[in-house]
Scaffold this motif. Structure first.
Motif, mmCIF file in Angstrom:
data_model
loop_
_atom_site.group_PDB
_atom_site.id
_atom_site.type_symbol
_atom_site.label_atom_id
_atom_site.label_comp_id
_atom_site.label_asym_id
_atom_site.label_seq_id
_atom_site.Cartn_x
_atom_site.Cartn_y
_atom_site.Cartn_z
ATOM 1 N N ASP A 174 0.815 -1.212 0.000
ATOM 2 C CA ASP A 174 0.000 0.000 0.000
ATOM 3 C C ASP A 174 0.853 1.268 0.000
ATOM 4 N N THR A 175 1.924 1.276 0.790
ATOM 5 C CA THR A 175 2.747 2.483 0.924
ATOM 6 C C THR A 175 3.331 2.922 -0.410
ATOM 7 N N SER A 176 3.975 2.005 -1.121
ATOM 8 C CA SER A 176 4.588 2.397 -2.393
ATOM 9 C C SER A 176 3.528 2.710 -3.438
ATOM 10 N N ARG A 177 2.454 1.934 -3.477
ATOM 11 C CA ARG A 177 1.390 2.209 -4.451
ATOM 12 C C ARG A 177 0.792 3.601 -4.223
ATOM 13 N N ASN A 178 0.467 3.923 -2.967
ATOM 14 C CA ASN A 178 -0.121 5.225 -2.662
ATOM 15 C C ASN A 178 0.850 6.364 -2.953
ATOM 16 N N ALA A 179 2.119 6.178 -2.555
ATOM 17 C CA ALA A 179 3.118 7.233 -2.760
ATOM 18 C C ALA A 179 3.324 7.512 -4.241
ATOM 19 N N ILE A 180 3.335 6.459 -5.045
ATOM 20 C CA ILE A 180 3.534 6.625 -6.485
ATOM 21 C C ILE A 180 2.310 7.265 -7.133
ATOM 22 N N GLN A 181 1.122 6.869 -6.698
ATOM 23 C CA GLN A 181 -0.101 7.431 -7.275
ATOM 24 C C GLN A 181 -0.291 8.897 -6.894
ATOM 25 N N LYS A 182 -0.023 9.231 -5.628
ATOM 26 C CA LYS A 182 -0.257 10.592 -5.130
ATOM 27 C C LYS A 182 0.964 11.495 -5.272
ATOM 28 N N GLY A 183 2.159 10.880 -5.313
ATOM 29 C CA GLY A 183 3.377 11.664 -5.391
ATOM 30 C C GLY A 183 3.756 12.334 -4.083
ATOM 31 N N GLU A 184 3.205 11.839 -2.962
ATOM 32 C CA GLU A 184 3.448 12.456 -1.659
ATOM 33 C C GLU A 184 3.493 11.389 -0.567
ATOM 34 N N LEU A 185 4.226 11.707 0.500
ATOM 35 C CA LEU A 185 4.295 10.842 1.676
ATOM 36 C C LEU A 185 4.827 11.662 2.837
ATOM 37 N N VAL A 186 4.572 11.189 4.046
ATOM 38 C CA VAL A 186 5.124 11.820 5.238
ATOM 39 C C VAL A 186 5.918 10.766 5.995
ATOM 40 N N VAL A 187 7.145 11.115 6.357
ATOM 41 C CA VAL A 187 8.047 10.173 7.023
ATOM 42 C C VAL A 187 8.314 10.654 8.445
ATOM 43 N N HIS A 188 8.116 9.747 9.398
ATOM 44 C CA HIS A 188 8.295 10.048 10.819
ATOM 45 C C HIS A 188 9.436 9.218 11.388
ATOM 46 N N ILE A 189 10.128 9.769 12.382
ATOM 47 C CA ILE A 189 11.156 9.022 13.093
ATOM 48 C C ILE A 189 10.497 8.306 14.274
#
Length: 203
Positions: free
Chosen positions: A70-85
């Motif tokens: 899901d993560t890569s599919r969503n990121a590629i489709q939307k072109g956005e992501l948020v990364v947390h430590i």
């Protein structure tokens, strides 16, 4: 010293050598949005810095039998992501998000995490993180596996906004002890920061 040719053993055996050797690994908790607006979240320990100018980070998302997660599919489709430590205060909740849920169910809701609106991207972050980075997807590479069935999606995110808890910043630097990051080891093991020592680099 044992010499091992990775081409003579299975993927699982190579995986065990990698995750046992390359330790400790920082954990990225990544949030993405589905086309239907469901907020997904998942942790990844194949995670590192790519560049500081501009600031970019990498996350490698392993596929399941050639199928994108899901993560890569969503990121590629939307072109956005948020990364947390991931840190000591949120690691238990983040671990719950590793559950195998269908795309229409939110791991954020399952873990009781609190969505917070981003400033530069449409994907929300989570309030429980001391550090989060809003990213646009700079590149996505299909790697590994076979030519017909790649094994990995390598995501390169360009950071467009940092959010950092005020108590962590001292003279423009992040206090690692106050961050209290959690690292991934092999199996079900994790690691805290441990002892720090200082050593000057040669001129």
């Amino acid at each position: 010293m044992i010499s091992i040719d990775p081409s003579t053993q299975g993927d699982r055996d190579n995986y065990k050598l990698l995750i046992g050797s390359i330790v400790p690994r920082p954990i990225a908790f990544v949030t993405t949005l589905t086309d239907e607006g469901v907020l997904n979240g998942s942790p990844f320990s194949y995670f590192s810095i790519v560049s500081s100018s501009p600031p970019m980070i990498s996350i490698s998302v392993q596929r399941k039998q050639g199928v994108r997660k899901d993560t890569s599919r969503n990121a590629i489709q939307k072109g956005e992501l948020v990364v947390h430590i991931v840190d000591e205060s949120n690691v238990v909740q983040v671990n719950e998000t590793a559950a195998n849920l269908p795309p229409h169910q939110s791991e954020i809701e399952l873990a009781g995490l609190t969505p917070v609106q981003s400033e530069k991207v449409s994907v929300p972050g989570i309030l429980e993180s001391k550090i989060r980075m809003e990213c646009v997807l700079e590149h996505a590479f299909e790697l590994g596996g076979t030519p017909d069935t790649p094994g990995t999606d390598l995501l390169i995110g360009r950071i467009v906004r940092f959010h950092i808890s005020e108590e962590l910043i001292e003279n423009g630097r992040i206090d690692a002890l106050k961050l209290a990051p959690i690292s991934r080891m092999a199996g079900n093991y994790y690691s805290k920061l441990g002892e720090l020592f200082e050593m000057e680099r040669p001129l």
